[in-house]
Design a protein around this motif. Sequence first.
Motif, PDB file in Angstrom:
ATOM      1  N   VAL A 192     -18.132  28.357 -15.817  1.00  0.00           N
ATOM      2  CA  VAL A 192     -18.826  26.713 -15.843  1.00  0.00           C
ATOM      3  C   VAL A 192     -19.587  26.796 -16.982  1.00  0.00           C
ATOM      4  O   VAL A 192     -19.720  25.957 -16.992  1.00  0.00           O
ATOM      5  N   GLY A 193     -20.110  28.045 -17.378  1.00  0.00           N
ATOM      6  CA  GLY A 193     -21.399  27.774 -18.217  1.00  0.00           C
ATOM      7  C   GLY A 193     -22.686  28.078 -17.214  1.00  0.00           C
ATOM      8  O   GLY A 193     -22.318  28.246 -15.934  1.00  0.00           O
ATOM      9  N   SER A 194     -24.184  28.600 -18.140  1.00  0.00           N
ATOM     10  CA  SER A 194     -24.952  28.769 -16.760  1.00  0.00           C
ATOM     11  C   SER A 194     -26.174  28.081 -16.431  1.00  0.00           C
ATOM     12  O   SER A 194     -26.258  27.980 -15.660  1.00  0.00           O
ATOM     13  N   VAL A 195     -25.623  26.639 -17.662  1.00  0.00           N
ATOM     14  CA  VAL A 195     -26.408  25.398 -16.918  1.00  0.00           C
ATOM     15  C   VAL A 195     -25.928  24.746 -15.137  1.00  0.00           C
ATOM     16  O   VAL A 195     -26.702  24.907 -14.506  1.00  0.00           O
ATOM     17  N   VAL A 196     -24.666  25.004 -15.465  1.00  0.00           N
ATOM     18  CA  VAL A 196     -23.799  24.387 -14.329  1.00  0.00           C
ATOM     19  C   VAL A 196     -23.908  25.604 -13.645  1.00  0.00           C
ATOM     20  O   VAL A 196     -23.961  25.150 -11.818  1.00  0.00           O
ATOM     21  N   ALA A 197     -23.400  26.949 -13.652  1.00  0.00           N
ATOM     22  CA  ALA A 197     -23.059  27.494 -12.996  1.00  0.00           C
ATOM     23  C   ALA A 197     -24.488  28.037 -12.155  1.00  0.00           C
ATOM     24  O   ALA A 197     -24.848  28.524 -10.691  1.00  0.00           O
ATOM     25  N   LYS A 198     -26.046  27.717 -12.447  1.00  0.00           N
ATOM     26  CA  LYS A 198     -27.520  27.372 -11.634  1.00  0.00           C
ATOM     27  C   LYS A 198     -27.397  26.581 -10.988  1.00  0.00           C
ATOM     28  O   LYS A 198     -28.794  26.352 -10.118  1.00  0.00           O
ATOM     29  N   ASP A 199     -26.838  25.327 -10.695  1.00  0.00           N
ATOM     30  CA  ASP A 199     -27.200  24.022  -9.546  1.00  0.00           C
ATOM     31  C   ASP A 199     -26.539  24.343  -8.477  1.00  0.00           C
ATOM     32  O   ASP A 199     -24.909  24.778  -8.162  1.00  0.00           O
ATOM     33  N   PHE A 235     -24.117  22.404  -7.052  1.00  0.00           N
ATOM     34  CA  PHE A 235     -22.067  22.582  -7.472  1.00  0.00           C
ATOM     35  C   PHE A 235     -21.809  23.293  -6.613  1.00  0.00           C
ATOM     36  O   PHE A 235     -20.784  23.049  -5.762  1.00  0.00           O
ATOM     37  N   ARG A 236     -22.698  24.055  -6.714  1.00  0.00           N
ATOM     38  CA  ARG A 236     -22.192  25.998  -5.391  1.00  0.00           C
ATOM     39  C   ARG A 236     -21.592  24.818  -3.957  1.00  0.00           C
ATOM     40  O   ARG A 236     -20.834  25.798  -3.402  1.00  0.00           O
ATOM     41  N   ARG A 237     -23.014  24.416  -3.935  1.00  0.00           N
ATOM     42  CA  ARG A 237     -22.520  24.219  -2.331  1.00  0.00           C
ATOM     43  C   ARG A 237     -21.167  23.131  -2.162  1.00  0.00           C
ATOM     44  O   ARG A 237     -20.454  23.319  -1.263  1.00  0.00           O
ATOM     45  N   ALA A 238     -21.228  22.254  -2.883  1.00  0.00           N
ATOM     46  CA  ALA A 238     -20.194  20.905  -2.838  1.00  0.00           C
ATOM     47  C   ALA A 238     -19.347  21.909  -3.230  1.00  0.00           C
ATOM     48  O   ALA A 238     -17.669  21.989  -1.983  1.00  0.00           O
ATOM     49  N   LEU A 239     -18.160  22.340  -4.078  1.00  0.00           N
ATOM     50  CA  LEU A 239     -17.451  23.541  -4.445  1.00  0.00           C
ATOM     51  C   LEU A 239     -17.619  24.587  -2.951  1.00  0.00           C
ATOM     52  O   LEU A 239     -16.283  24.366  -2.867  1.00  0.00           O
ATOM     53  N   ASN A 240     -18.138  24.902  -3.258  1.00  0.00           N
ATOM     54  CA  ASN A 240     -17.851  25.976  -1.656  1.00  0.00           C
ATOM     55  C   ASN A 240     -17.371  25.157  -0.094  1.00  0.00           C
ATOM     56  O   ASN A 240     -16.123  25.749   0.649  1.00  0.00           O
ATOM     57  N   ASP A 241     -18.021  24.354  -0.017  1.00  0.00           N
ATOM     58  CA  ASP A 241     -17.688  23.385   1.059  1.00  0.00           C
ATOM     59  C   ASP A 241     -16.093  23.192   0.374  1.00  0.00           C
ATOM     60  O   ASP A 241     -15.618  22.822   2.236  1.00  0.00           O
ATOM     61  N   VAL A 242     -15.696  22.400  -0.147  1.00  0.00           N
ATOM     62  CA  VAL A 242     -14.022  22.769  -0.024  1.00  0.00           C
ATOM     63  C   VAL A 242     -13.256  23.196  -0.462  1.00  0.00           C
ATOM     64  O   VAL A 242     -11.816  23.744   0.638  1.00  0.00           O
ATOM     65  N   VAL A 243     -13.773  24.443  -0.722  1.00  0.00           N
ATOM     66  CA  VAL A 243     -12.754  25.860  -0.832  1.00  0.00           C
ATOM     67  C   VAL A 243     -13.004  26.681   0.222  1.00  0.00           C
ATOM     68  O   VAL A 243     -11.792  26.805   0.826  1.00  0.00           O
ATOM     69  N   TRP A 244     -13.724  27.155   0.857  1.00  0.00           N
ATOM     70  CA  TRP A 244     -13.550  27.569   2.092  1.00  0.00           C
ATOM     71  C   TRP A 244     -13.184  27.375   3.378  1.00  0.00           C
ATOM     72  O   TRP A 244     -13.498  27.101   4.472  1.00  0.00           O
ATOM     73  N   ASP A 245     -13.274  24.857   3.595  1.00  0.00           N
ATOM     74  CA  ASP A 245     -14.087  24.695   5.096  1.00  0.00           C
ATOM     75  C   ASP A 245     -11.540  25.511   5.492  1.00  0.00           C
ATOM     76  O   ASP A 245     -10.744  25.149   4.836  1.00  0.00           O
TER      77      ASP A 245
END
Length: 521
Positions: A212-219, A222-232
């Motif tokens: 995703v690149g350095s900017v989004v990777a540090k957000d 975004f990390r929480r939103a993606l993890n909530d979807v993937v690991w649910d």
Amino acid sequence: MRINRKLDLGHQIFVANCAKANIGSIKSWKLYRQMVGDYTDVGATGVDFQNFKRDLMAYIRGGDAQLITEKFLHKKELWSSFFFDYDVDEYDQLSRVFWADPVARRNFACFGDVVSFDATYRTNRYKLVFVPFTGIDNHKKSVTFAAGLIAKEDVESYVWLLDNFKRAMGHEPTYIITDQDPAMRVAVPTVFKSARHRFCMWHIMSKVGDKVGSVVAKDQSFRRALNDVVWDESITIEEFESKWLGVMEAYGLSEHRWFRQMFDLRAFWILAFFRDLPMGGLLRTTSRSESQNSSFGGCTNCHASLVEFFFHFEGAIDCQRHKQAKLNAACEGHLPVVKTPLAIERYAAAVYTITVFYEVQAEIVAGCFDCSVVSSAVDGVLKRVGVEDTYGVANSRGDSKQVWNDFYSCVALARHSSDRIMELSRVLKELKLSFVNADTSIGTSIGKSGVVQAFGGVITSSNILVHPPTVAKNKGSGKRFKSAKELAAERAAKSTRECKTCHKFDGHDSRNCPLKDLFIK
């Protein structure tokens, strides 16, 4: 003194046994010194130990592959349930090996619902790729079902390996988990028609930051939103697809090539697609395989011959099974203390192993004191309730092992008394002399050649039919998209030198410098 230096039978057997335990010749010499008390009492130098180790390797070198194939074929004759197969290339060099002993096959029959396999490297001098098949036993510990060595990480080699695994075990697992290796991705559905193939979730999610690149990777949002979807684990397939697309739109990643590719492959790694499978939540990553690979890697080395490698492998398997036997013994006749008056907890204590019971007990206790019912619905024959948190085979080596235990015990008991040491030495010398006098052939059968042959085995055929493999070259079996981070690291790793004409580091020299003509004029 040089006159006292002599590598006798005891030294030779000690060096050979240390080699089986992946202990080098110098460490063997130091260990021997620790046993006898001083370097002057060893009776040989470190160079003598090294020379004998060299003789062992020289004996093995030409017939390395032949010794292994004959050893396993002999095991196959002794035990009909021992499975072994190998393949050679057009030059009769060993290219593939697969084996599974009776205990491993029995373990698969008990715990083979889920299988993880992952390749590991640097385990032998030929750079053959080592591929163990790993599962989880009833103590939630890793257990090895089978293993193989392959010279190439291509589709053909993995198909051959998986086909032998299927023939050895008699049936397919419920599902099999691997990384995203392109060759494995093709080979698994080719051989396993009913087993579900699953990708390692950790490998996929660990790449997100690079993609995703350095900017989004540090957000962090975004990390929480993606993890909530993937690991649910609780959402359905439709809910996952809706939430995933929502996250992609919210962060402008709808047209991102890698995320679109992962969404197209969602049936191979998202939890919602495996809810219908028994044991579907037991393994989500290849961490078990990687842990076992690390364990095997710790007991072998990249310079090991095939004979040494298989000694090291058998040692690691013996250790694994010894731990399993200890856990089994701990469960026999042991009734853990229950914490609730519920019948389900007493039943769990009776049917589960201790390790699993304590995890189940924690959930039962949490269900009693930390949860409350918030909904109830009947779905056919099922009633769904919503809760809310308020969490041993005997062998001929047995007698020999007991003798070694008794010997070391006697040495330990006598070491502080010179009289006891002299008495023990006298008894041993008399016993040794009586053995030699009783059997005149013992000196020839158990000499240096006898120790060497006992270590590597004896080639029964006068002609070498299976030659040692050439050094394999494996740099991945397929192409993949490299991240910007990987490309930058590769560019940084390329060594550049200074041009003596323009004094720049642009990857050229004085012969092809753009300013060469100007300086000549």
